[in-house]
Every structure is written in structure tokens, then in C-alpha cells.
Design a protein around this motif. Structure first.
Motif, PDB file in Angstrom:
ATOM      1  N   UNK A 138       6.084  -7.581   2.015  1.00  0.00           N
ATOM      2  CA  UNK A 138       6.828  -6.425   1.523  1.00  0.00           C
ATOM      3  C   UNK A 138       5.895  -5.509   0.742  1.00  0.00           C
ATOM      4  N   UNK A 139       6.347  -4.281   0.513  1.00  0.00           N
ATOM      5  CA  UNK A 139       5.605  -3.308  -0.276  1.00  0.00           C
ATOM      6  C   UNK A 139       5.547  -3.764  -1.734  1.00  0.00           C
ATOM      7  N   UNK A 140       4.349  -3.776  -2.313  1.00  0.00           N
ATOM      8  CA  UNK A 140       4.180  -4.258  -3.687  1.00  0.00           C
ATOM      9  C   UNK A 140       4.218  -3.141  -4.720  1.00  0.00           C
ATOM     10  N   UNK A 141       4.051  -1.902  -4.297  1.00  0.00           N
ATOM     11  CA  UNK A 141       4.079  -0.780  -5.225  1.00  0.00           C
ATOM     12  C   UNK A 141       5.535  -0.411  -5.517  1.00  0.00           C
ATOM     13  N   UNK A 142       5.998  -0.504  -6.768  1.00  0.00           N
ATOM     14  CA  UNK A 142       7.400  -0.181  -7.061  1.00  0.00           C
ATOM     15  C   UNK A 142       7.739   1.273  -6.785  1.00  0.00           C
TER      16      UNK A 142
END
Length: 656
Positions: free
Chosen positions: A419-423
Motif C-alpha cells: 500500500x501507499x506509505x505516504x499519508x
């Protein structure tokens, strides 16, 4: 008794076991089972349920009759059962199976030969199992009697069960034991039960093993390799079966002998797994007729081999099996698989056929890819053993996206693969760059499990339905011949789904899908009608077999409104052109699109065929370097309500 049968009797006895508690001081016996592959024991689930349902991971023991060359007591553990409710009083036949694993892989033991025939048929059987008490045991058989009884199967009792005639008597303890067909020398069923307070009983057909999915393939591949390794032994199952049927290798090259069978199944076990739906299609092409079957659908190359028997259970002529093997090899090579072992053996075996039959097999080809009857890989349904890579996109504030990847194997486990880790998410322009490394890993994982390029679902908000996912490439630089060079839509079935349809499906959606899945051809419906703006009634009035087709993008403007009407009317399938005209009248490109889609749907026999038929067209476009083809910019929504996208997690989430 036929030649070879007394020896098979001894082999079955050596492979039959009884289940015992882990404590060696206990004399309690639970029931029977038998080895089907190295380290693998098959039994009836109800034999184990009362003892292990509170702790399915507990250790217990199995033991054979050591005077019959059975194994000494050794530790085992339940690997998997088909039971859905271990606390229920009754277990249906199709769920009454369990696979148990030895904890010591060095233990040597006998394995039964499991028949590959799709239909058991009626006739005499020999059932085996252990009796639990000394006073019921056979003379000099020790504290647990290894019992054998002659019974007669008279009717199929449902899709995966066989009922025995009323005179059959099964003593306590033999449930889970093997049932041998003396006419073929193969184990065809597993003892389920006697009938309460009366004679007769039932057994579970070996075809029910297919419900184990990928584990079934693993175990039966190991079974076929084990028997192949012992084919030259005069005391092997293969040798005894040849004496039973008078089909020794070399006697008549036009007959398919047990040695031919064990060689063929060994080579099939070495191939990449068969994709769902292809096995029955290839067997149908070989036999020239549509095959009917009850119970779980054929799923392995071995299962296809089992469809090539006559009504009396005898194998069809040898050239029929070699025709099937030829098609399997060609199909596997088409998907990049290695068939060198199968090819070498098959070519050597072909030399023993008469010239006219040899030429018939050598000229066998897969159905024409342009034809309506070509081999198509159906899209997985909710009960199909398959791995689907799912990419889910959620829109965040400020126009960014959060992505996550799952691999849906039908288990209901919605574990996130990546998944994308950047909030703060990722901008649409960098989406492919952020995804591609993780997507390549997910594809590799799913392809290895499934045997063919896994399908991919991209679950997006409607505003992103024109994302050219089928054109994506997973690498800017890769070795020549690496699939990473190919657009993903050339190699994989790529479909779009609506992220706003997460969770419980709407009844209109479910009803329309069920109606469209019925018999009859699919038809293309031009939306909106020529010269009109889209209206909700246009989509609500489409017949169940009708598929909306739009010659414009659907992420904005008129197309966006049209696709929303399609959602509201319950449509789960639609096709559109992602770079079509947003406004103004239709042109010649639009006419080409509507004509092409109409022809595509006319050759599509059912909904699950559509994604692969569109993929094949993309493959042809790529191979021929065709420009301006109507299908190049076509996207497909394939939103199956029977496999809903799970709800978003409930609870607090990070906010940018």
C-alpha cells in the motif's frame, strides 16, 4: 479374482491407517484413513471432528498394521478439512473430507493409486478400514482388526457421493477408509458411513477432493510423481493394474496402458497449473462433444485426462489421450511454460502408433484464436480456485490518491499485499511509478500460485475510469523477452470496478448480473442512443443480455453522467472508449467501435469469457502493430456482485 488383484489388496492394506490420540497409553481408536501421497493421509472429516475441533492444530497419531507392512505409530497434524461448521451434528458428503500431514517426512510408507476417472459408476467395490476392538478383529490381526468387505455401488447419491446396496455392512471404525474398484485397480471413493440401524452405506467420491483447491493439485501431483518413480517395480500398482486389465505396455500400442497413464500424469504434474475452465474445454475439443460433469469442475491437467474414459470405465484409444496431451503442451507453451519433458516422452510414444493415427495427433492444434470456439480462460467467480490481483484506489483531499494491493484467492482473507506509505497520497501523474514495482511482485506471486497470468481488477472512483491501465508497462528497462516490456493488458485480463460499490451489493446490481449470466448471447447496446443525451431510462430499459457500449470517455462530461446512470440501473458490465469524443456528433471511429464490440459479444458465450476475449484482441493488436484499431482504447467494467470489494476499515484513519 483377477490377476494382480491379490497383490493390490496387500498394497491397499499397507497404505491404510487408523487414527489414535497423541498419548501412547490410550487405546482409543478414532477411525480410518489412508496414504494418497508421500506424507499425506486422506480420511473422512467426521472421523476427526469430535477430537480436534477445539484445537485443529493439535498433534495426534496414525498407525498401520505392521504385519501388513503398515507404518508404526507416528505423529501427525490436521492440514485442512472441508468442514465449514465443526460443531454441526451432520456433515454433508461434499464436505466430509480431511487431509492429514505426517510430521516426520522420513517415514516410508505405501500410497494407494487414486483413480482419475471423472465418474465412478456402479459395480463391485472392496472397502477397507480398521475395526476398533479386539473381539471384532480378524484372526491374528492384533488389537485392531484390518477389515475388508465386498460391497456394490449402485447409484450416485448426489454430486460427490456413492450409495451402496442395502446388503452392504460397514462395521464401526472403518469410516475414512479407501474403497477400491477391482475392475480397474484404483481407489475411487472414501468410506463415509453405514446407514443408521440398517445395512448399506455411502462413500465420498474422489472428485470431492477438488474442493481443496490448490492443495488438491499439490497432493495429486505428489501422488503421480510417487507412482511414476515406482513404475518399473514388478510389485507396483502400475504393474498389478496392467495384469488386471490385460493392458501391459507394448502389447497393443493403440491401447492406453497403465504405464502410459503413469508416465503421462507424471509429465502433466510437472507443468504449470491449468487455468480455470481450460481443462474441460481441451477435453471437449479432443472428444468432439461438450462434456457434462457433476460435482466440482475439473481443475487440473490430471482431471482432463480423467475425462477421456468410456462409459464402462475403460480408457479410450491411446491416440485420444495423446491428442489431449498435445493440446495441453501447446497451451502451456503459449503461456511461456516448459513442456520439454512431456514433448520428448510424447514424441517417443507416438512412434508406436500406426502412421495415420500418428499424423492425426501431430496435426492437432488448439482451436483457431479467431474462431468462436477457441480456448478462453473464464474470469474467476466466487467459488473458483484462482488468484486475482486487486488494486484499490481511494481519492484523498487535494486530488491525490491512496492505493493498496490485495491478492484475492477466494479465502475471504483481505490481507493487504502492499500500500501507499505516504499519508498525503500520490498524485495521479505518479501513480504508475509508485505502483509498478509492487504490482510486479504481486503478479509474480499470483502467477506462481495460479499457473497463468493472473487477472487484475483496478477498483477506482468513477472519475478515474479512463485511466489507461491496460497500456501500463511495469518497467522502463528490462531484458529482451521479459513480460515487463509488454503492456499489462496484452498479457492479463484487466478490468475496472467501481470503488463506491464496496460492501453489500445493491439488489438491482445482483438481479441484473444473475439475469445476464443466464443462457443466450450477449448483445451490444449503443449508449446513449444516436443523437440523444443519456437518460436513466435508457439504461434501466436494457434487457438482461444487453451490455452498454459508449464511444466516449466516462470520467467526465456526458460519459460520466451516462456511467452513473448505468450504476443506478444495476449494470455490472460496460465497455467504453477512454479517448473517444467528449462532445459533438459521432464519427467513423465510433461506428467501428460499435461494430467491433457487437462482433466481440456475439462470439462471447458467457459473461466470464469477455475479459479474456478482449485481452486476446489486445494481444493481436500488439503482435501485428496495428494502429487505429477499435479495441486499442477500449476499457471494460466487470463488476461481479458475487465478489464484492470489502468495506473500508471502520475506525480512525490518518489524514494528510
Amino acid at each position: 479374482m483377477s490377476d494382480g488383484l491379490p497383490d493390490l489388496d496387500a498394497l491397499v492394506r499397507a497404505a491404510t491407517v487408523r487414527f489414535l490420540p497423541e498419548d501412547p497409553r490410550s487405546t482409543q481408536m478414532w477411525g480410518s484413513g489412508f496414504f494418497i501421497a508421500p506424507g499425506w493421509i486422506l480420511t473422512a472429516a467426521h472421523v476427526l471432528v469430535p477430537h480436534v475441533r477445539e484445537n485443529p492444530g493439535m498433534r495426534f497419531r496414525v498407525a498401520g498394521d505392521e504385519r501388513q507392512h503398515g507404518i508404526a505409530p507416528t505423529a501427525v497434524r490436521l492440514r485442512k478439512w472441508l468442514v465449514t461448521d465443526p460443531w454441526s451434528d451432520r456433515i454433508p458428503a461434499q464436505r466430509d473430507l480431511a487431509l492429514v500431514r505426517l510430521l516426520d517426512d522420513t517415514v516410508e510408507h505405501e500410497c494407494v493409486w487414486m483413480g482419475d476417472r471423472a465418474v465412478s459408476g456402479a459395480g463391485e467395490r472392496l472397502a477397507f478400514g480398521f475395526r476398533p476392538t479386539p473381539d471384532e478383529a480378524e484372526e491374528d490381526s492384533g488389537p485392531y482388526g484390518l477389515w475388508r468387505g465386498t460391497v456394490r455401488a449402485n447409484v450416485d447419491d448426489g454430486a460427490v457421493a456413492v450409495r451402496f446396496e442395502s446388503l452392504a455392512e460397514f462395521p464401526p471404525g472403518v469410516s475414512g477408509g479407501p474403497v477400491l474398484d477391482p475392475a480397474t485397480g484404483a481407489v475411487l471413493e472414501i468410506v463415509k458411513s453405514g446407514r443408521e440401524d440398517q445395512d448399506g452405506g455411502r462413500a465420498v467420491s474422489a472428485t470431492a477432493l477438488r474442493r481443496f483447491g490448490g492443495l488438491y493439485r499439490e497432493v495429486m501431483d505428489a501422488h503421480d510423481r510417487w507412482h511414476h518413480g515406482r513404475r518399473g517395480d514388478t510389485g507396483s500398482w502400475t504393474a498389478h493394474q496392467a495384469r488386471i486389465g490385460g493392458r501391459s505396455a507394448g502389447v497393443d500400442p493403440e491401447q492406453w496402458s497403465p504405464e502410459d497413464r503413469v508416465n503421462a500424469l507424471n509429465h502433466l504434474a510437472g507443468l504449470a497449473p491449468a487455468p480455470m475452465g481450460v481443462v474441460a474445454e481441451l477435453a471437449r475439443d479432443v472428444r468432439g462433444e461438450r462434456l457434462s460433469h457433476t460435482g466440482p469442475a475439473p481443475m487440473t491437467w490430471r482431471d482432463g485426462h480423467g475425462l477421456l474414459y468410456g462409459g464402462d470405465g475403460s480408457p479410450l484409444p491411446a491416440y485420444v489421450f495423446m491428442h489431449y496431451l498435445r493440446l495441453v503442451g501447446e497451451f502451456t507453451r503459449d503461456y511461456g511454460g516448459d513442456t520439454s519433458g512431456l514433448d520428448a516422452w510424447l514424441n517417443d510414444r507416438l512412434r508406436r502408433l500406426p502412421p495415420q493415427l500418428r499424423r492425426l495427433v501431430e496435426q492437432a492444434r488448439l482451436p483457431d484464436r479467431e474462431g468462436a470456439d477457441r480456448v478462453v480462460i473464464p474470469y474467476p467467480g466466487p467459488a473458483d480456485p484462482a488468484h486475482v490481483v486487486v488494486v484499490e484506489l481511494d481519492e484523498l483531499p487535494y486530488g491525490t490518491l491512496h492505493w493498496q494491493i490485495r491478492i484475492d484467492d477466494g479465502s475471504g482473507d483481505h490481507e493487504i499485499f502492499a500500500s501507499e506509505t505516504d499519508p498525503n497520497g500520490v498524485t495521479p501523474g505518479r501513480l504508475r511509478l509508485n505502483l509498478r514495482e509492487h504490482l510486479a511482485e504481486a503478479f509474480h506471486f499470483a502467477d506462481t500460485a495460479g499457473g497463468v497470468p493472473a487477472p487484475c481488477e483496478v477498483v477506482v472512483p468513477a472519475g478515474y475510469f479512463d485511466t489507461p491501465v491496460h497500456r501500463w508497462q511495469l518497467a522502463d528497462e528490462a531484458p529482451l523477452g521479459d513480460p515487463a516490456h509488454l503492456p499489462v493488458g496484452v498479457r492479463r485480463r484487466i478490468v475496472l470496478r467501481n470503488v463506491d460499490r464496496r460492501g453489500e451489493p445493491d439488489p438491482r446490481w445482483t438481479d441484473r448480473w444473475s439475469a445476464a449470466a443466464g443462457p443466450g448471447p450477449l448483445t451490444a447496446v449503443r449508449m446513449p442512443p444516436t443523437g440523444q443525451l443519456p437518460r436513466s431510462r435508457h439504461f434501466a430499459d436494457i434487457q438482461p443480455s444487453g451490455i452498454p457500449v459508449l464511444c466516449r470517455p466516462v470520467g467526465r462530461g456526458v460519459g460520466r453522467k451516462a456511467i452513473e446512470f448505468a450504476f443506478d440501473a444495476g449494470h455490472g458490465i460496460a465497455l467504453w472508449r477512454i479517448d473517444g469524443h467528449d462532445r459533438g456528433p459521432c464519427g467513423s471511429d465510433c461506428e467501428d467501435l460499435h461494430k467491433g464490440v457487437a462482433e466481440l459479444l456475439a462470439h462471447t458465450g458467457s459473461l466470464p469469457e469477455l475479459p479474456d476475449r478482449l485481452r486476446r484482441i489486445r494481444e493481436e493488436i500488439h503482435e501485428t502493430r496495428t494502429t487505429g484499431h477499435w479495441a486499442e482504447a477500449v476499457a471494460v467494467m466487470y463488476d461481479d456482485p458475487r465478489r464484492p470489494v470489502p468495506e473500508r476499515p471502520v475506525g480512525p484513519v490518518d489524514s494528510p
